[in-house]
Write an enzyme that holds these catalytic residues in place. Structure first.
Site, PDB file in Angstrom:
ATOM      1  N   ARG A  67      48.475  16.422  52.966  1.00 18.79           N
ATOM      2  CA  ARG A  67      49.388  16.305  54.113  1.00 18.79           C
ATOM      3  C   ARG A  67      48.980  15.232  55.122  1.00 18.79           C
ATOM      4  NH1 ARG A  67      49.982  22.707  55.049  1.00 18.79           N
ATOM      5  NH2 ARG A  67      47.746  22.475  54.750  1.00 18.79           N
ATOM      6  N   LYS A 177      41.507  30.225  42.639  1.00 16.70           N
ATOM      7  CA  LYS A 177      41.452  31.543  43.243  1.00 16.70           C
ATOM      8  C   LYS A 177      41.477  31.398  44.765  1.00 16.70           C
ATOM      9  CE  LYS A 177      37.508  33.756  43.968  1.00 16.70           C
ATOM     10  NZ  LYS A 177      36.573  33.392  45.036  1.00 16.70           N
ATOM     11  N   ASP A 206      38.813  30.888  37.142  1.00 18.24           N
ATOM     12  CA  ASP A 206      37.714  31.693  37.648  1.00 18.24           C
ATOM     13  C   ASP A 206      36.496  30.879  37.236  1.00 18.24           C
ATOM     14  OD1 ASP A 206      35.449  33.385  37.716  1.00 18.24           O
ATOM     15  OD2 ASP A 206      36.787  35.100  37.847  1.00 18.24           O
ATOM     16  N   HIS A 207      35.887  30.172  38.182  1.00 21.79           N
ATOM     17  CA  HIS A 207      34.908  29.163  37.753  1.00 21.79           C
ATOM     18  C   HIS A 207      33.700  29.789  37.043  1.00 21.79           C
ATOM     19  CE1 HIS A 207      32.743  30.070  41.504  1.00 21.79           C
ATOM     20  NE2 HIS A 207      31.698  29.488  40.955  1.00 21.79           N
ATOM     21  N   LYS A 211      30.915  28.576  33.418  1.00 25.91           N
ATOM     22  CA  LYS A 211      29.447  28.455  33.400  1.00 25.91           C
ATOM     23  C   LYS A 211      28.958  28.646  31.962  1.00 25.91           C
ATOM     24  CE  LYS A 211      28.814  30.222  38.085  1.00 25.91           C
ATOM     25  NZ  LYS A 211      28.091  29.314  38.949  1.00 25.91           N
ATOM     26  N   GLU A 245      23.832  36.060  46.499  1.00 25.69           N
ATOM     27  CA  GLU A 245      23.862  34.734  47.118  1.00 25.69           C
ATOM     28  C   GLU A 245      22.916  34.741  48.308  1.00 25.69           C
ATOM     29  OE1 GLU A 245      27.666  32.588  47.284  1.00 25.69           O
ATOM     30  OE2 GLU A 245      28.524  34.587  47.126  1.00 25.69           O
ATOM     31  N   ASP A 264      36.567  38.570  47.167  1.00 28.65           N
ATOM     32  CA  ASP A 264      36.006  37.238  46.927  1.00 28.65           C
ATOM     33  C   ASP A 264      35.215  37.177  45.610  1.00 28.65           C
ATOM     34  OD1 ASP A 264      35.507  34.540  47.846  1.00 28.65           O
ATOM     35  OD2 ASP A 264      33.429  35.152  48.208  1.00 28.65           O
ATOM     36  N   HIS A 269      35.011  37.200  39.646  1.00 31.65           N
ATOM     37  CA  HIS A 269      33.788  36.864  38.902  1.00 31.65           C
ATOM     38  C   HIS A 269      33.135  38.109  38.296  1.00 31.65           C
ATOM     39  CE1 HIS A 269      34.589  33.232  40.919  1.00 31.65           C
ATOM     40  NE2 HIS A 269      33.841  33.403  41.988  1.00 31.65           N
ATOM     41  N   LYS A 369      26.319  38.394  50.193  1.00 29.42           N
ATOM     42  CA  LYS A 369      25.892  37.133  50.796  1.00 29.42           C
ATOM     43  C   LYS A 369      24.626  37.412  51.598  1.00 29.42           C
ATOM     44  CE  LYS A 369      30.098  34.540  50.662  1.00 29.42           C
ATOM     45  NZ  LYS A 369      29.839  33.518  49.645  1.00 29.42           N
TER      46      LYS A 369
HETATM   47  C1  BG6 Z   1      33.423  31.584  45.017  1.00 29.44           C
HETATM   48  C2  BG6 Z   1      33.422  32.418  46.260  1.00 29.44           C
HETATM   49  O1  BG6 Z   1      34.458  31.972  44.158  1.00 29.44           O
HETATM   50  O2  BG6 Z   1      32.180  31.734  44.358  1.00 29.44           O
HETATM   51  C3  BG6 Z   1      32.271  32.039  47.162  1.00 29.44           C
HETATM   52  O3  BG6 Z   1      34.653  32.239  46.951  1.00 29.44           O
HETATM   53  C4  BG6 Z   1      30.966  32.098  46.411  1.00 29.44           C
HETATM   54  O4  BG6 Z   1      32.222  32.864  48.302  1.00 29.44           O
HETATM   55  C5  BG6 Z   1      31.058  31.317  45.109  1.00 29.44           C
HETATM   56  O5  BG6 Z   1      29.960  31.557  47.232  1.00 29.44           O
HETATM   57  C6  BG6 Z   1      29.826  31.533  44.261  1.00 29.44           C
HETATM   58  O6  BG6 Z   1      29.862  30.659  43.181  1.00 29.44           O
HETATM   59  P1  BG6 Z   1      28.514  30.160  42.504  1.00 29.44           P
HETATM   60  O7  BG6 Z   1      28.968  29.310  41.375  1.00 29.44           O
HETATM   61  O8  BG6 Z   1      27.771  29.414  43.562  1.00 29.44           O
HETATM   62  O9  BG6 Z   1      27.798  31.407  42.085  1.00 29.44           O
END
Ligand code: BG6
Length: 526
Positions: A67, A177, A206-207, A211, A245, A264, A269, A369
């Protein structure tokens, strides 16, 4: 004489499906929300990494749609800095960058403006015509989630979705997501998306699935004969999954305060990890065969009924603490967090899977976290042996076997078993056998986003979540969210930043005669 030739390891490469080495067709990647943090930290560095490694076609181009007005030159300059900072190798090859940058264009547009989408379509067609190729397009939604339905609708109206197309040019849609914020919003988003695109065109990210070590769960289970026969309620006592984390909410306070750890991490995940550990062997590696089995796990999760204190669930929030001589802020002091917020930054829960394989085997999940370390570990705790032989009085029980998969960091697999310590008396002690990726393989694993972007460009959906999987995960979570909403509390249990979580989470396992444990040793550098 015994054959002393070294055992050669054989590399097994898939000819098709996830893992196949193929280059995508000429195409344009359009990133919506290109001026945001995700594009800068993850997407553009991943795309550049693929380009530098020669994994993208020469006729690849990137359109950054956002934007805020900006010139091509300004955007390219910013992205060069981002690539130097965030890409896998942290190196920018000057020649490769120059060739890449020429193929990057910035386009300003409002997500609400149909004309901006028509102009985008014209740009894609023009470039394709000049290059004598089909106008294949991969649309990536990296915008704020509330704009997802709007952008999808606009793509449809501009004729860019090409649903039902059997031949190029094709269009695909990648959605970041969070996919919905509860069951009904996820359903509505699925409906909206599937009104415009076919399911086979949709890639929900979903990253975690990108991995390398997450994919290895399937290989460990189904490419070996020794684990599968004992991977069930007969031999497994319980499973522990930790997604820890060390960082806090950083700059994402406003988003996180509405989400919390349940939405989250747990909904996506964590549920995906549960699926991969618990699923049956798929009939093939075809995307739907794998996703069918994952969806069955989600549907077999025993519902946790809505209640003020849902059974088997602990929610907590990090509090300020002193760590390594430095004061770390508590959650309530973070920027963008509402005063007195009761959003959870930590969840521990006990989950049961009501199917034949897992009947009665608790899966204990915890995520948070600002915990003591950043690590993700799945540990399969096997049942104890009958203590008749070695568990004599005075010797104590023999510890059960544990198989741990460390997803990050110090990625690897550890098996804990008992050995006899050499000496005159029998002395049994646990020993750990370790396999570490970094020690065994010289090549660094690709970044999750590289893997996923490449798969989406290839039209390979196995590592993306299907609409019904997402809805099944929300269906499980919804009563918990309802319970939380219906019974407002003034504060949550807390844990000091830098600790391993609240005492309530320990009590959850202690009530079952168990305790949390991490099996794999920390990385040497950690
Ligand atoms: C994301 C969350 O999907 O995954 C974040 O929104 C989180 O809050 C992150 O920190 C963690 O990903 P990774 O790959 O660092 O474990």
């Amino acid at each position: 004489m015994a054959d002393e030739a070294p055992v050669k390891s054989k590399v097994f490469t898939l000819a098709s499906g996830p893992g196949a080495k193929v280059t995508p067709e000429p195409m344009t990647l359009v990133i919506f929300g290109a001026s945001g943090d995700l594009a800068r930290r993850k997407l553009v560095p991943a795309v550049y990494g693929l380009w530098q490694d020669g994994q993208l076609p020469p006729l690849f181009s990137l359109v950054a749609f956002a934007r805020h007005p900006k010139s091509d030159e300004a955007f390219r300059g910013e992205m060069r800095e981002a690539v130097a900072k965030f890409s896998r190798g942290r190196t920018v090859d000057a020649k490769a960058w120059e060739a890449f940058a020429e193929r990057v264009h910035y386009r300003v547009g409002d997500y609400d403006d149909p004309a901006a989408f028509r102009a985008l379509g014209a740009q894609l067609d023009r470039q394709a015509a000049e290059e004598h190729r089909p106008a294949n397009a991969l649309f990536y939604l990296a915008t704020p989630p509330q704009t997802f339905p709007l952008v999808v609708r606009r793509l449809g109206e501009a004729g860019l979705s090409r649903a039902g197309a059997q031949a190029p040019p094709w269009s695909r849609l990648v959605i970041e997501k969070p996919f919905g914020s509860d069951l009904s919003s996820a359903r509505a988003l699925n409906e909206e998306v599937l009104r415009v695109f076919d399911e086979r065109q949709v890639f929900r990210i979903d990253h975690y699935l990108g991995k390398e070590t997450v994919q290895n769960i399937l290989v460990l289970r189904f490419a070996n004969s020794i684990f599968e026969p004992i991977w069930n309620q007969k031999y497994v006592d319980h499973v522990q999954i930790t997604v820890a984390e060390s960082g806090g909410v950083e700059q994402r306070g406003p988003y996180y305060d509405h989400a919390g750890a349940l939405r989250d991490i747990v909904q996506n995940h964590m549920m995906q990890l549960v699926c991969l550990v618990a699923m049956e062997s798929p009939l093939s590696l075809a995307a739907d065969a794998v996703r069918d089995e994952k969806a069955k796990v989600l549907r077999a999760l025993r519902p946790i009924p809505a209640a003020c204190v849902p059974e088997g669930l602990v929610r907590a929030q990090y509090a300020a603490a002193e760590a390594r001589g430095k004061r770390v802020r508590g959650y309530l002091e973070e920027d963008g967090v509402a005063p007195g917020s009761v959003t959870e930054t930590y969840v521990a829960m006990k989950v049961l899977i009501d199917n034949w394989r897992w009947a009665g085997v608790p899966f204990y999940l915890r995520t948070g976290k600002r915990l003591a370390a950043r690590l993700t570990e799945i540990a399969i705790h096997f049942k104890p042996i009958p203590q008749v032989l070695f568990g004599a009085p005075g010797r104590g029980p023999v510890e059960p076997n544990v198989l741990a998969m460390r997803i990050q960091s110090n990625e690897g697999i550890t098996l804990r078993f008992q050995v006899n310590v050499p000496g005159p008396a029998m002395q049994i002690e646990p020993f750990q056998m370790d396999f570490g990726y970094a020690e065994v393989f010289e090549r660094a694993a690709p970044e999750a986003y590289e893997r996923l972007l490449l798969d989406a460009a290839l039209g390979e959906p196995t590592l993306f979540t299907r609409g019904d999987e997402i809805e099944a995960a929300w269906t499980f979570l919804q009563p918990i969210l309802d319970g939380v909403r219906q019974c407002p509390v003034r504060r949550l249990p807390s844990y000091p930043a830098g600790s391993w979580g609240p005492a309530e989470a320990d009590a959850l396992l202690e009530a079952d005669g168990r305790r949390w444990s991490l099996v794999r040793r920390p990385a040497k550098t950690a």
